[in-house]
Design an enzyme around this catalytic site. Structure first.
Site, mmCIF file in Angstrom:
data_model
loop_
_atom_site.group_PDB
_atom_site.id
_atom_site.type_symbol
_atom_site.label_atom_id
_atom_site.label_comp_id
_atom_site.label_asym_id
_atom_site.label_seq_id
_atom_site.Cartn_x
_atom_site.Cartn_y
_atom_site.Cartn_z
ATOM 1 N N HIS A 382 8.827 7.899 0.514
ATOM 2 C CA HIS A 382 7.563 8.451 0.030
ATOM 3 C C HIS A 382 7.446 8.367 -1.494
ATOM 4 C CE1 HIS A 382 3.831 10.375 0.689
ATOM 5 N NE2 HIS A 382 4.169 11.093 1.749
ATOM 6 N N ASP A 386 2.808 5.895 0.434
ATOM 7 C CA ASP A 386 2.195 7.095 1.000
ATOM 8 C C ASP A 386 1.992 6.926 2.505
ATOM 9 O OD1 ASP A 386 2.056 8.418 -1.458
ATOM 10 O OD2 ASP A 386 0.171 7.420 -1.959
#
Length: 409
Positions: A382, A386
């Site tokens: 992450h 995303d």
């Protein structure tokens, strides 16, 4: 004159190696070509063979010690001889000879006194009390594999049952409850490397896993049709893993952000796909790499996966063949697992986990049909990607698998 035993260089990038186990003790007699030690580097474990007949005069590097390539780890000579600091060979020459001796892959039937045994087979034989000298190896150059030892164990058990023999276990010394219930062993070799890398992976990345299901009913039908059409080509056997690999490669070409490495605060995005395929071994996991996979056809990808898997299970992969991947595919489908959480292989930012195909009732229009459903698990970093672009990437893989003709184009 005593001959030096060097830590060999198993690959161009190898700088150090670990002595996993000495198979001979100081003072033991050895035969040329006989395995005397097991070493490891970069998840590779291999035997070092004696360069000549003689006696193991000295051991300079003990078990679990890590030393640089080219360092002398022991000496072989004649009984009563003292190790000499001088050698007729340069370290480079000696390393080359050792590397050749551990890497030769030509057909050969080993004489009885030249036992070549894989580390896993040796350990199993020791635990089961099997005499390796009575086993004929089925591996390259007569190497005894774990399968050979397992076969010997079954034969031994059958013999005991037929003979109605009974074994009596005699305790010669008091054993505490703790000793009975617990087996303690150090973490060494491949397991130690994997442990360190998995810990580092979880410490250095922000890992998130998302899941999706793909209807592979049509894909499996296509696989069957191709199998029937290519009956005259026995070497071509397309598996569902081959289709998944091809779908993943095509998706990475579209979603290039997923085909990235995160190193030293920088994102390195690649145009070419260097696909890692995880292969489970007896004592761990390795990830051989298919470089420039986007240039290969489905048939070529299938062939490459099979070749690398066989080489991995035979312990013949070089360290170079396990470096440079930009994305990895790993599967637990063969074990009946559906969804799971694969751990990233840093510095990669994505890894695809593949589960087992299951039959499920699915609405097709207003009718319920039995469909073949494949679970997919995508773990991504992450820090780099995303949830939305990661989901789009996984959806693209799903689309290819549910419309398999696109994979062939």
């Amino acid at each position: 004159m005593a001959v030096e035993i060097f830590m060999p260089k198993l690959g161009m990038s190898m700088k150090e190696g670990t002595v996993v186990e000495w198979l001979k003790k100081k003072g033991d007699k050895v035969k040329k070509g006989e395995s005397i030690a097991v070493i490891s580097s970069d998840k590779i474990e291999t035997d070092i063979e004696a360069p000549q007949d003689g006696v193991l005069l000295d051991i300079l590097v003990e078990q679990d010690e890590t030393v640089e390539v080219g360092k002398v780890i022991g000496y072989i000579g004649q009984e009563g001889e003292q190790p000499d600091d001088q050698s007729n060979e340069t370290p480079q020459q000696a390393m080359q000879e050792v590397a050749v001796s551990v890497g030769t892959i030509e057909p050969y039937t080993a004489p009885r006194h030249m036992l070549r045994v894989s580390p896993a087979a040796r350990k199993l034989a020791r635990e089961a009390g099997i005499d390796l000298s009575n086993i004929s190896g089925s591996g390259p150059k007569g190497r005894i594999t774990r399968a050979d030892v397992e076969k010997a164990i079954r034969l031994k058990q059958t013999s005991l049952q037929l003979g109605n023999e009974k074994q009596t276990i005699v305790e010669t010394s008091p054993i505490t409850t703790e000793q009975k219930d617990v087996t303690v062993k150090p973490v060494t070799g491949m397991r130690k490397v994997i442990a360190a890398r998995m810990f580092a992976s979880l410490q250095q990345t922000a890992q998130l896993t998302i899941h999706m299901k793909a209807d592979v009913t049509e894909l499996l039908k296509l696989q069957g049709q191709i199998k029937e059409a290519l009956q005259d080509e026995p070497d071509v056997k397309l598996t569902i893993t081959d289709f998944i690999a091809r779908a993943t490669i095509l998706a990475l070409c579209i979603h290039k952000q997923m085909n990235s490495l995160y190193q030293d605060g920088h994102i390195h995005t690649y145009d070419s796909v260097h696909l890692g395929i995880a292969v489970a071994l007896e004592n761990g996991l390795v990830v051989p790499v298919i470089p420039y996979a986007e240039k290969l056809s489905l048939k070529e990808i299938s062939k490459k996966i099979k070749e690398l898997s066989i080489r991995a299970r035979e312990g013949k992969l070089s360290s170079e063949e396990m470096r440079g991947s930009t994305f990895t595919v790993t599967s637990l489908g063969a074990y009946g697992v559906e969804f799971f959480t694969p751990v990233l292989n840093p510095p990669e930012v994505g890894i695809l986990g593949v589960g087992t195909v299951t039959d499920m009732p699915v609405f097709v229009g207003d009718a319920i049909q039995k469909r073949k459903i494949l679970p997919l698990s995508l773990t991504f970093d992450h820090q780099v990607i995303d949830g939305a672009p990661a989901s789009q990437f996984l959806a693209t893989i799903k689309n290819y698998l549910e419309n398999p003709y696109k994979i062939l184009l």
